[in-house]
Scaffold this active site. Structure first.
Site, PDB file in Angstrom:
ATOM      1  CG  HIS A   1      -1.907  -1.164   1.390  1.00 45.81           C
ATOM      2  ND1 HIS A   1      -2.116  -2.137   2.584  1.00 45.81           N
ATOM      3  CD2 HIS A   1      -2.908  -1.641   0.698  1.00 45.81           C
ATOM      4  CE1 HIS A   1      -3.067  -2.788   2.437  1.00 45.81           C
ATOM      5  NE2 HIS A   1      -3.342  -2.617   1.088  1.00 45.81           N
TER       6      HIS A   1
ATOM      7  CE  LYS B   1     -11.421  -7.840   3.073  1.00 45.07           C
ATOM      8  NZ  LYS B   1     -10.265  -7.154   2.846  1.00 45.07           N
TER       9      LYS B   1
ATOM     10  NE  ARG C   1      -3.518  -7.387  -4.283  1.00 47.71           N
ATOM     11  CZ  ARG C   1      -4.017  -7.904  -3.159  1.00 47.71           C
ATOM     12  NH1 ARG C   1      -3.324  -8.532  -2.136  1.00 47.71           N
ATOM     13  NH2 ARG C   1      -5.386  -7.856  -3.346  1.00 47.71           N
TER      14      ARG C   1
ATOM     15  CB  SER D   1      -4.047  -7.019   5.258  1.00 50.23           C
ATOM     16  OG  SER D   1      -3.990  -5.587   4.600  1.00 50.23           O
TER      17      SER D   1
HETATM   18  N1  COA Z   1      -0.580  -3.885  -1.434  1.00 49.63           N
HETATM   19  C1  COA Z   1      -0.854  -4.994  -0.601  1.00 49.63           C
HETATM   20  N2  COA Z   1      -1.999  -5.496  -0.475  1.00 49.63           N
HETATM   21  C2  COA Z   1      -3.054  -4.887  -1.222  1.00 49.63           C
HETATM   22  C3  COA Z   1      -2.821  -3.968  -2.160  1.00 49.63           C
HETATM   23  C4  COA Z   1      -1.568  -3.531  -2.321  1.00 49.63           C
HETATM   24  N3  COA Z   1      -1.256  -2.707  -3.523  1.00 49.63           N
HETATM   25  N4  COA Z   1      -3.978  -3.826  -2.771  1.00 49.63           N
HETATM   26  C5  COA Z   1      -4.885  -4.529  -2.182  1.00 49.63           C
HETATM   27  N5  COA Z   1      -4.430  -5.291  -1.228  1.00 49.63           N
HETATM   28  C6  COA Z   1      -5.120  -6.349  -0.225  1.00 49.63           C
HETATM   29  C7  COA Z   1      -5.397  -5.514   1.041  1.00 49.63           C
HETATM   30  O1  COA Z   1      -4.311  -5.941   2.023  1.00 49.63           O
HETATM   31  C8  COA Z   1      -6.485  -6.722   1.297  1.00 49.63           C
HETATM   32  O2  COA Z   1      -6.125  -7.861   1.665  1.00 49.63           O
HETATM   33  P1  COA Z   1      -7.045  -8.811   2.839  1.00 49.63           P
HETATM   34  O3  COA Z   1      -8.255  -9.103   1.965  1.00 49.63           O
HETATM   35  O4  COA Z   1      -6.173  -9.779   2.944  1.00 49.63           O
HETATM   36  O5  COA Z   1      -7.529  -8.102   4.052  1.00 49.63           O
HETATM   37  C9  COA Z   1      -7.037  -6.813   0.033  1.00 49.63           C
HETATM   38  O6  COA Z   1      -6.222  -6.717  -0.975  1.00 49.63           O
HETATM   39  C10 COA Z   1      -8.452  -6.133  -0.507  1.00 49.63           C
HETATM   40  O7  COA Z   1      -8.399  -4.846   0.359  1.00 49.63           O
HETATM   41  P2  COA Z   1      -8.789  -3.502   0.270  1.00 49.63           P
HETATM   42  O8  COA Z   1      -8.367  -2.955  -0.957  1.00 49.63           O
HETATM   43  O9  COA Z   1      -8.835  -2.995   1.348  1.00 49.63           O
HETATM   44  O10 COA Z   1     -10.426  -4.040  -0.272  1.00 49.63           O
HETATM   45  P3  COA Z   1     -11.593  -4.104   0.692  1.00 49.63           P
HETATM   46  O11 COA Z   1     -12.365  -5.237  -0.297  1.00 49.63           O
HETATM   47  O12 COA Z   1     -11.281  -4.725   1.892  1.00 49.63           O
HETATM   48  O13 COA Z   1     -12.250  -2.659   0.953  1.00 49.63           O
HETATM   49  C11 COA Z   1     -13.050  -0.838  -0.195  1.00 49.63           C
HETATM   50  C12 COA Z   1     -12.402  -2.116  -0.427  1.00 49.63           C
HETATM   51  C13 COA Z   1     -12.978  -0.143   0.969  1.00 49.63           C
HETATM   52  C14 COA Z   1     -12.847   0.206  -1.193  1.00 49.63           C
HETATM   53  C15 COA Z   1     -14.698  -0.984  -0.339  1.00 49.63           C
HETATM   54  O14 COA Z   1     -15.089  -2.044   0.580  1.00 49.63           O
HETATM   55  C16 COA Z   1     -15.617   0.187  -0.329  1.00 49.63           C
HETATM   56  O15 COA Z   1     -15.636   1.044  -1.042  1.00 49.63           O
HETATM   57  N6  COA Z   1     -16.224   0.162   0.815  1.00 49.63           N
HETATM   58  C17 COA Z   1     -17.098   1.222   1.165  1.00 49.63           C
HETATM   59  C18 COA Z   1     -18.463   1.178   0.626  1.00 49.63           C
HETATM   60  C19 COA Z   1     -18.634   1.621  -0.854  1.00 49.63           C
HETATM   61  O16 COA Z   1     -18.334   2.713  -1.196  1.00 49.63           O
HETATM   62  N7  COA Z   1     -18.794   0.577  -1.644  1.00 49.63           N
HETATM   63  C20 COA Z   1     -18.593   0.802  -2.961  1.00 49.63           C
HETATM   64  C21 COA Z   1     -19.769   1.325  -3.636  1.00 49.63           C
HETATM   65  S1  COA Z   1     -21.426   0.304  -3.452  1.00 49.63           S
END
Ligand code: COA
Length: 157
Positions: free
Chosen positions: A18, A42, A91, A129
């Protein structure tokens, strides 16, 4: 012009993958808000406050970066602060379908806010993560994969 982007995610916890995306995005945007978004699907290891404070500590040398959290929609947060773009990291091909879907949902809500995708560097492709937490649980030293404040927090826990 002060072009603001938000970088939403769970950050449970933030990793060097990140951090790399944030540093590269700073070459394009004037200001980045790292947004800890609460995802009801989650279960989290760290509380929102812990995640926010680990991100703040990890990026304290970057005054152009601020950290916040939201339990609402990321697009609504972007509208509220006048952000033009939403940053996400990719990724692997497996990330694409998920990102494609969120991007379409976000565009449906507000098509003025553009999503910008950064391809993860080769050395960070395997990091997530969850992988980090699994490695820590198995006694592996992940200090090269996470920022120092996150490593310190793991040791403390
Ligand atoms: N390096 C390392 N890890 C990465 C990464 C990077 N560049 N990019 C993504 N990841 C990993 C994260 O660590 C995470 O790992 P995990 O699943 O083991 O915890 C995974 O990829 C996905 O993570 P994240 O990017 O945090 O996505 P998420 O699905 O948890 O959340 C949001 C994504 C927050 C953008 C989404 O839930 C959201 O927008 N929520 C708010 C409600 C909303 O607006 N929804 C959309 C419209 S309805």
């Amino acid at each position: 012009m002060n072009i603001i982007a938000i970088y939403p995610g769970s950050f449970d916890p933030i990793t060097n993958g990140h951090i790399d995306i944030i540093k590269r995005a700073l070459l394009i945007f004037d200001k980045i808000v790292v947004l800890v978004a609460v995802n009801p699907n989650k279960r989290f290891t760290f509380s929102v406050d812990e995640r926010v404070s680990m991100i703040r500590d990890s990026l304290k040398d970057y005054p152009q970066v601020s950290v916040d959290s939201t339990s609402g929609l990321t697009v609504h947060y972007a509208q509220k602060i006048g952000a033009k773009a939403m940053i996400r990291g990719l990724r692997a091909a497996t990330d694409f379908e998920y990102e494609f879907q969120i991007n379409n949902a976000n565009r449906f809500i507000d098509k003025q806010i553009e999503s910008i995708f950064f391809m993860a560097k080769h050395e960070f492709m395997f990091i997530s993560s969850s992988t980090i937490k699994e490695m820590v649980a198995g006694g592996i030293d992940v200090s090269k994969l996470v920022p120092a404040p996150v490593w310190a927090k793991f040791n403390h826990k």
